[in-house]
Structure formats: C-alpha cells, structure tokens
Motif scaffolding. Structure first.
Motif, PDB file in Angstrom:
ATOM      1  N   THR A  44     -13.607   5.141  -0.153  1.00 13.86           N
ATOM      2  CA  THR A  44     -13.476   4.915  -1.598  1.00 13.86           C
ATOM      3  C   THR A  44     -12.065   4.444  -1.950  1.00 13.86           C
ATOM      4  O   THR A  44     -11.896   3.491  -2.715  1.00 13.86           O
ATOM      5  CB  THR A  44     -13.813   6.199  -2.377  1.00 13.86           C
ATOM      6  N   LYS A  45     -11.055   5.105  -1.388  1.00 17.93           N
ATOM      7  CA  LYS A  45      -9.671   4.717  -1.663  1.00 17.93           C
ATOM      8  C   LYS A  45      -9.379   3.295  -1.177  1.00 17.93           C
ATOM      9  O   LYS A  45      -8.698   2.527  -1.857  1.00 17.93           O
ATOM     10  CB  LYS A  45      -8.679   5.695  -1.023  1.00 17.93           C
ATOM     11  N   LYS A  47     -11.522   0.854  -0.965  1.00 23.55           N
ATOM     12  CA  LYS A  47     -12.179  -0.062  -1.903  1.00 23.55           C
ATOM     13  C   LYS A  47     -11.351  -0.219  -3.171  1.00 23.55           C
ATOM     14  O   LYS A  47     -11.424  -1.244  -3.844  1.00 23.55           O
ATOM     15  CB  LYS A  47     -13.578   0.441  -2.239  1.00 23.55           C
ATOM     16  N   GLN A  48     -10.546   0.790  -3.503  1.00 20.04           N
ATOM     17  CA  GLN A  48      -9.664   0.738  -4.666  1.00 20.04           C
ATOM     18  C   GLN A  48      -8.341   0.044  -4.346  1.00 20.04           C
ATOM     19  O   GLN A  48      -7.471  -0.067  -5.200  1.00 20.04           O
ATOM     20  CB  GLN A  48      -9.379   2.159  -5.178  1.00 20.04           C
ATOM     21  N   TYR A  50      -6.188   0.895  -1.659  1.00 19.14           N
ATOM     22  CA  TYR A  50      -5.207   1.714  -0.942  1.00 19.14           C
ATOM     23  C   TYR A  50      -5.187   1.363   0.544  1.00 19.14           C
ATOM     24  O   TYR A  50      -6.206   0.986   1.114  1.00 19.14           O
ATOM     25  CB  TYR A  50      -5.522   3.207  -1.089  1.00 19.14           C
ATOM     26  N   ASN A  68      -0.460   1.596  -2.466  1.00 13.07           N
ATOM     27  CA  ASN A  68      -1.324   0.774  -3.292  1.00 13.07           C
ATOM     28  C   ASN A  68      -0.532  -0.425  -3.794  1.00 13.07           C
ATOM     29  O   ASN A  68       0.599  -0.287  -4.247  1.00 13.07           O
ATOM     30  CB  ASN A  68      -1.851   1.596  -4.471  1.00 13.07           C
ATOM     31  N   CYS A  70       0.122  -3.370  -6.450  1.00 15.50           N
ATOM     32  CA  CYS A  70      -0.080  -3.537  -7.889  1.00 15.50           C
ATOM     33  C   CYS A  70       0.574  -4.834  -8.352  1.00 15.50           C
ATOM     34  O   CYS A  70       1.375  -5.432  -7.646  1.00 15.50           O
ATOM     35  CB  CYS A  70       0.532  -2.362  -8.647  1.00 15.50           C
TER      36      CYS A  70
END
Length: 120
Positions: A44-45, A47-48, A50, A68, A70
């Motif tokens: 999940t991370k 896919k975000q 990370y 991450n 940005c």
C-alpha cells in the motif's frame, strides 16, 4: 592471519524477504503494523509513492529510511529513519552514512532537496 573487513551497503528494498528482515525497523516507524500485515502495508505504501532504503553492515540491517517524493519529484521527505546500535559504528555514524547515501541517490535522480521529518 586475515582480517574480515566490514561491508556497508546502501540498498533500496524491493522484495518480500528484505521487508520481513526489516520489520523491527518498520515497526518503529509504523507502530500499527504486525509481522502478518507487514507485506500488505508495504505494498500500500509503495502504491502511494513510498520507497524504503536500508543500510546494511555485512548482512544485517543497521538503519532503515522510509521516503516519499513530493512536488513533481523535486523534493524527498524522509518520513522515518531508524537505526540499530552496532558494535562497529555509532548511531551518529550510521544515520550520517544512510543520509549521505540517500542524498547521493536522490540527487542522481534529479531531486533538489531532502527533508528529514523523524529520526528514531
């Protein structure tokens, strides 16, 4: 007599066994995960956006960072950085070695800044 020279490696974690090996570090950053939920959580991370990086001393992880990207991949945020005391190196040295390696890696990828939010 031969002397074993310790080896340090900066590695981006990709595969399940690396994440399972790094679970004690991950659990310091993300308190709610368990060994059973670790791989789903990591998926999940990722896919975000990370990424996870480890500093190894020989075959043991001595530090882990969760990062991450940005602002159009120009800024990198270290969401958590955890170190394990090592008989060969101080925690200060381990943190510096991981951050130096991470900074070199992200600047080679085109990032302009690195911001650290949490050191454990």
């Amino acid at each position: 007599m031969t002397m074993k020279v310790p080896v340090e490696n900066f590695v981006e974690l990709y595969v399940s066994h690396q994440f399972l090996q790094s679970f004690p570090f991950l659990n310091h950053i993300y308190k709610d995960i368990t060994l059973e939920t670790c791989l789903d959580f990591i998926s999940t991370k990722q896919k975000q956006g990370y990424q996870f990086f480890a500093l190894y001393h020989d075959t043991q992880i001595v530090a882990l960072a969760s990062v991450n990207w940005c602002r159009k991949k120009k800024n990198v945020y270290v969401q958590g950085l955890v170190t394990e005391p090592c008989s060969v190196f101080s925690n200060q040295y381990i943190k510096k070695a991981l951050l130096d390696s991470l900074y070199e890696w992200i600047t080679n990828k085109g990032a302009e800044s690195l911001q650290v939010e949490c050191l454990v």
